[in-house]
Design a protein around this motif. Structure first.
Motif, PDB file in Angstrom:
ATOM      1  N   ARG A  33    -104.532  35.828  12.987  1.00  0.00           N
ATOM      2  CA  ARG A  33    -104.393  34.504  13.602  1.00  0.00           C
ATOM      3  C   ARG A  33    -104.340  34.629  15.121  1.00  0.00           C
ATOM      4  O   ARG A  33    -103.899  35.655  15.667  1.00  0.00           O
ATOM      5  CB  ARG A  33    -103.150  33.817  13.051  1.00  0.00           C
ATOM      6  CG  ARG A  33    -101.875  34.550  13.398  1.00  0.00           C
ATOM      7  CD  ARG A  33    -100.691  34.026  12.613  1.00  0.00           C
ATOM      8  NE  ARG A  33    -100.424  32.614  12.908  1.00  0.00           N
ATOM      9  CZ  ARG A  33     -99.534  31.886  12.241  1.00  0.00           C
ATOM     10  NH1 ARG A  33     -98.835  32.427  11.240  1.00  0.00           N
ATOM     11  NH2 ARG A  33     -99.325  30.638  12.554  1.00  0.00           N
ATOM     12  N   THR A  34    -104.751  33.564  15.798  1.00  0.00           N
ATOM     13  CA  THR A  34    -104.827  33.618  17.270  1.00  0.00           C
ATOM     14  C   THR A  34    -104.033  32.482  17.907  1.00  0.00           C
ATOM     15  O   THR A  34    -104.217  32.165  19.069  1.00  0.00           O
ATOM     16  CB  THR A  34    -106.301  33.509  17.728  1.00  0.00           C
ATOM     17  OG1 THR A  34    -106.869  32.318  17.163  1.00  0.00           O
ATOM     18  CG2 THR A  34    -107.105  34.701  17.282  1.00  0.00           C
ATOM     19  N   ASP A  35    -103.107  31.884  17.126  1.00  0.00           N
ATOM     20  CA  ASP A  35    -102.456  30.663  17.606  1.00  0.00           C
ATOM     21  C   ASP A  35    -101.062  30.865  18.186  1.00  0.00           C
ATOM     22  O   ASP A  35    -100.361  29.906  18.454  1.00  0.00           O
ATOM     23  CB  ASP A  35    -102.423  29.624  16.480  1.00  0.00           C
ATOM     24  CG  ASP A  35    -101.720  30.146  15.230  1.00  0.00           C
ATOM     25  OD1 ASP A  35    -101.616  31.394  15.081  1.00  0.00           O
ATOM     26  OD2 ASP A  35    -101.275  29.336  14.410  1.00  0.00           O
ATOM     27  N   PHE A  36    -100.610  32.116  18.354  1.00  0.00           N
ATOM     28  CA  PHE A  36     -99.348  32.337  19.085  1.00  0.00           C
ATOM     29  C   PHE A  36     -99.401  33.710  19.738  1.00  0.00           C
ATOM     30  O   PHE A  36    -100.416  34.399  19.650  1.00  0.00           O
ATOM     31  CB  PHE A  36     -98.119  32.177  18.177  1.00  0.00           C
ATOM     32  CG  PHE A  36     -98.052  33.128  17.002  1.00  0.00           C
ATOM     33  CD1 PHE A  36     -97.848  34.486  17.169  1.00  0.00           C
ATOM     34  CD2 PHE A  36     -98.162  32.632  15.707  1.00  0.00           C
ATOM     35  CE1 PHE A  36     -97.753  35.340  16.084  1.00  0.00           C
ATOM     36  CE2 PHE A  36     -98.081  33.493  14.615  1.00  0.00           C
ATOM     37  CZ  PHE A  36     -97.886  34.836  14.815  1.00  0.00           C
ATOM     38  N   GLN A  37     -98.303  34.088  20.445  1.00  0.00           N
ATOM     39  CA  GLN A  37     -98.224  35.388  21.129  1.00  0.00           C
ATOM     40  C   GLN A  37     -99.418  35.625  22.055  1.00  0.00           C
ATOM     41  O   GLN A  37    -100.031  36.700  22.024  1.00  0.00           O
ATOM     42  CB  GLN A  37     -98.166  36.525  20.107  1.00  0.00           C
ATOM     43  CG  GLN A  37     -96.854  36.615  19.348  1.00  0.00           C
ATOM     44  CD  GLN A  37     -96.829  37.870  18.502  1.00  0.00           C
ATOM     45  OE1 GLN A  37     -97.424  37.900  17.430  1.00  0.00           O
ATOM     46  NE2 GLN A  37     -96.175  38.903  19.013  1.00  0.00           N
ATOM     47  N   SER A  54    -121.893  31.329  16.527  1.00  0.00           N
ATOM     48  CA  SER A  54    -121.598  31.324  17.966  1.00  0.00           C
ATOM     49  C   SER A  54    -120.098  31.502  18.171  1.00  0.00           C
ATOM     50  O   SER A  54    -119.294  31.298  17.255  1.00  0.00           O
ATOM     51  CB  SER A  54    -122.029  29.991  18.589  1.00  0.00           C
ATOM     52  OG  SER A  54    -121.172  28.956  18.109  1.00  0.00           O
ATOM     53  N   VAL A  55    -119.749  31.835  19.412  1.00  0.00           N
ATOM     54  CA  VAL A  55    -118.343  31.974  19.747  1.00  0.00           C
ATOM     55  C   VAL A  55    -117.622  30.631  19.595  1.00  0.00           C
ATOM     56  O   VAL A  55    -116.483  30.574  19.119  1.00  0.00           O
ATOM     57  CB  VAL A  55    -118.157  32.611  21.160  1.00  0.00           C
ATOM     58  CG1 VAL A  55    -118.798  31.769  22.240  1.00  0.00           C
ATOM     59  CG2 VAL A  55    -116.673  32.813  21.475  1.00  0.00           C
ATOM     60  N   ASP A  56    -118.302  29.553  19.957  1.00  0.00           N
ATOM     61  CA  ASP A  56    -117.667  28.222  19.851  1.00  0.00           C
ATOM     62  C   ASP A  56    -117.342  27.874  18.403  1.00  0.00           C
ATOM     63  O   ASP A  56    -116.300  27.275  18.109  1.00  0.00           O
ATOM     64  CB  ASP A  56    -118.573  27.151  20.466  1.00  0.00           C
ATOM     65  CG  ASP A  56    -118.651  27.293  21.982  1.00  0.00           C
ATOM     66  OD1 ASP A  56    -117.675  27.802  22.574  1.00  0.00           O
ATOM     67  OD2 ASP A  56    -119.691  26.946  22.567  1.00  0.00           O
ATOM     68  N   GLU A  57    -118.244  28.258  17.510  1.00  0.00           N
ATOM     69  CA  GLU A  57    -118.008  27.996  16.093  1.00  0.00           C
ATOM     70  C   GLU A  57    -116.790  28.802  15.607  1.00  0.00           C
ATOM     71  O   GLU A  57    -115.957  28.300  14.841  1.00  0.00           O
ATOM     72  CB  GLU A  57    -119.261  28.384  15.296  1.00  0.00           C
ATOM     73  CG  GLU A  57    -119.296  27.816  13.883  1.00  0.00           C
ATOM     74  CD  GLU A  57    -120.523  28.287  13.094  1.00  0.00           C
ATOM     75  OE1 GLU A  57    -120.380  28.482  11.882  1.00  0.00           O
ATOM     76  OE2 GLU A  57    -121.603  28.489  13.700  1.00  0.00           O
ATOM     77  N   TYR A  58    -116.676  30.036  16.082  1.00  0.00           N
ATOM     78  CA  TYR A  58    -115.527  30.874  15.706  1.00  0.00           C
ATOM     79  C   TYR A  58    -114.221  30.273  16.242  1.00  0.00           C
ATOM     80  O   TYR A  58    -113.216  30.196  15.520  1.00  0.00           O
ATOM     81  CB  TYR A  58    -115.710  32.302  16.223  1.00  0.00           C
ATOM     82  CG  TYR A  58    -114.615  33.230  15.761  1.00  0.00           C
ATOM     83  CD1 TYR A  58    -114.576  33.688  14.450  1.00  0.00           C
ATOM     84  CD2 TYR A  58    -113.598  33.619  16.626  1.00  0.00           C
ATOM     85  CE1 TYR A  58    -113.546  34.522  14.008  1.00  0.00           C
ATOM     86  CE2 TYR A  58    -112.569  34.453  16.196  1.00  0.00           C
ATOM     87  CZ  TYR A  58    -112.555  34.898  14.888  1.00  0.00           C
ATOM     88  OH  TYR A  58    -111.545  35.713  14.454  1.00  0.00           O
ATOM     89  N   VAL A  59    -114.244  29.833  17.496  1.00  0.00           N
ATOM     90  CA  VAL A  59    -113.052  29.245  18.119  1.00  0.00           C
ATOM     91  C   VAL A  59    -112.623  27.996  17.341  1.00  0.00           C
ATOM     92  O   VAL A  59    -111.433  27.808  17.043  1.00  0.00           O
ATOM     93  CB  VAL A  59    -113.320  28.915  19.603  1.00  0.00           C
ATOM     94  CG1 VAL A  59    -112.176  28.089  20.201  1.00  0.00           C
ATOM     95  CG2 VAL A  59    -113.518  30.205  20.403  1.00  0.00           C
ATOM     96  N   ALA A  60    -113.586  27.161  16.964  1.00  0.00           N
ATOM     97  CA  ALA A  60    -113.273  25.945  16.205  1.00  0.00           C
ATOM     98  C   ALA A  60    -112.668  26.296  14.850  1.00  0.00           C
ATOM     99  O   ALA A  60    -111.686  25.681  14.404  1.00  0.00           O
ATOM    100  CB  ALA A  60    -114.547  25.113  16.033  1.00  0.00           C
ATOM    101  N   LEU A  61    -113.241  27.309  14.210  1.00  0.00           N
ATOM    102  CA  LEU A  61    -112.719  27.773  12.911  1.00  0.00           C
ATOM    103  C   LEU A  61    -111.269  28.232  13.045  1.00  0.00           C
ATOM    104  O   LEU A  61    -110.384  27.812  12.285  1.00  0.00           O
ATOM    105  CB  LEU A  61    -113.610  28.921  12.399  1.00  0.00           C
ATOM    106  CG  LEU A  61    -113.161  29.667  11.153  1.00  0.00           C
ATOM    107  CD1 LEU A  61    -113.459  28.856   9.909  1.00  0.00           C
ATOM    108  CD2 LEU A  61    -113.861  31.011  11.043  1.00  0.00           C
ATOM    109  N   MET A  62    -111.002  29.077  14.048  1.00  0.00           N
ATOM    110  CA  MET A  62    -109.654  29.626  14.215  1.00  0.00           C
ATOM    111  C   MET A  62    -108.661  28.539  14.627  1.00  0.00           C
ATOM    112  O   MET A  62    -107.513  28.542  14.172  1.00  0.00           O
ATOM    113  CB  MET A  62    -109.661  30.746  15.265  1.00  0.00           C
ATOM    114  CG  MET A  62    -110.439  31.986  14.860  1.00  0.00           C
ATOM    115  SD  MET A  62    -109.947  32.692  13.264  1.00  0.00           S
ATOM    116  CE  MET A  62    -108.348  33.408  13.673  1.00  0.00           C
ATOM    117  N   ASN A  63    -109.078  27.632  15.479  1.00  0.00           N
ATOM    118  CA  ASN A  63    -108.170  26.588  15.953  1.00  0.00           C
ATOM    119  C   ASN A  63    -107.884  25.540  14.885  1.00  0.00           C
ATOM    120  O   ASN A  63    -106.954  24.755  15.010  1.00  0.00           O
ATOM    121  CB  ASN A  63    -108.720  25.931  17.226  1.00  0.00           C
ATOM    122  CG  ASN A  63    -108.664  26.896  18.409  1.00  0.00           C
ATOM    123  OD1 ASN A  63    -108.026  27.946  18.340  1.00  0.00           O
ATOM    124  ND2 ASN A  63    -109.359  26.560  19.483  1.00  0.00           N
TER     125      ASN A  63
END
Ligand SMILES: [Fe+2]
Length: 345
Positions: free
Chosen positions: A139-143, A195-204
């Protein structure tokens, strides 16, 4: 080679024990506090000497075993240079090598899950921490997580390793133990983006709840206790400024405990002897280089290392070996540099 994948069922953490041979030096990656007795027993059974304990990043779901392993084995504790964890006695950066007897791991800075996340590549395998999991990603949503940075770490670094490279993550919650780069490229649902944007949207869009242990584990992992606090209390430390005043003094011997690569990268105090921490025990026992130096010349041994943690353990060991005047530079080369002490390359 000795390679053990150990599991903590409570946190779903994998811990890896590596050594090149029975009777040799060992390295442990991502140890869990509650399992420290088990690791020590296994190392006794395999006749291994723990020399380095590594955390791939600051964990939020379990308390690290780094502090306990340091206290019980006097091993070197290792994290990345971004780490603010107090227990760390050696900090690595991208492109460095992490070595023990007979083994060498390439250090990859792979931020994204946290800003201090590292992966370690050894021949046919990679230890990915929580950057790349089996059929998942950390996950990329803290720390200080960052999905964009993680995309680059995964697509720009890890997936460029040979397809057959074995992937050993820090966690699994499904029962998987190992994968390969090719398998993750093809089957990891998080990596099927264009794309990176698609990955960012998925993770967020994951909306995960915080780990149960987070409020306990993060503060505990930040402060494991410094070896040098107790050494200073006993009067066996000098400040970097006091050490500068001793420079060139005939009755002291400055001893650099760092590894060759650290000396080359960060410079060393002019005139210091090099005696790596890994060889400390044999050097300070009767007949050893440092023991004989102190006995023959009466010189006071002044140890130093990167941050003062290894040298604090060295002072304790030297005092235990009867070298009653031994001391160290509190804060190590980092403090020395901050005090504008001269450095030789
Ligand atoms: Fe993590």
């Amino acid at each position: 080679m000795i390679f053990r994948q150990l599991f903590d069922a409570t946190s779903g953490t994998y811990t890896y024990l590596l050594a090149s041979r029975r009777g040799g030096e060992a390295l442990i990656i991502d140890p869990v506090l509650e399992k420290v007795d088990r690791y020590l027993q296994l190392m006794r059974e395999l006749d291994l000497k723990l020399v380095k304990a590594v955390d791939t990043h600051l964990h939020a779901d379990h308390i690290t075993g780094l502090g306990a392993l340091r206290d019980r084995t006097q091993c070197i504790t290792v994290m990345g240079e971004q780490s603010g964890v107090d227990v760390v006695s050696m900090r690595l950066a991208d492109g460095d090598r992490l070595g023990i007897e007979g083994l060498s791991l390439d250090v990859f800075y792979t931020p994204g899950h946290t800003d201090d996340s590292y992966s370690y590549v050894m021949a046919d395998r990679v230890f990915t921490g929580d950057t790349l999991l089996i059929r998942g990603t950390g996950r990329t949503d803290f720390q200080n997580g960052d999905a964009r940075a993680q995309y680059e770490s995964i697509f720009g670094r890890l997936l460029k390793l040979p397809d057959e490279t074995l992937v050993y993550p820090a966690h699994d919650y499904k029962g998987d133990t190992v994968s390969t780069i090719a398998e993750e490229k093809a089957c990891n649902p998080r990596l099927q983006v264009t794309s990176v944007d698609e990955y960012v949207a998925l993770m967020n869009g994951l909306n995960l709840s915080n780990p149960k242990m987070m409020d306990v584990a993060v503060p505990a992992n930040m402060r494991q206790g410094l070896a040098q606090a107790e050494i200073a209390r006993r009067g066996w430390a000098v400040t970097a400024e006091q050490a500068q005043a001793l420079l060139g003094c005939r009755d002291i011997a400055l001893i650099d405990l760092r590894e060759k690569s650290e000396r080359e990268k960060h410079g060393t105090i002019p005139g210091a002897l090099h005696a790596p921490y890994a060889d400390l025990r044999e050097n300070i026992t009767p007949g050893g280089m440092l023991h004989e130096l102190a006995a023959a010349t009466g010189k006071r041994l002044v140890f130093y290392c990167a941050f003062g943690e290894r040298s604090a353990m060295a002072v304790q060991a030297a005092q235990d070996a009867g070298l009653a005047t031994a001391c160290h530079i509190h804060g190590g080369i980092a403090a020395w540099r901050a005090a504008n002490g001269p450095l030789a390359r």
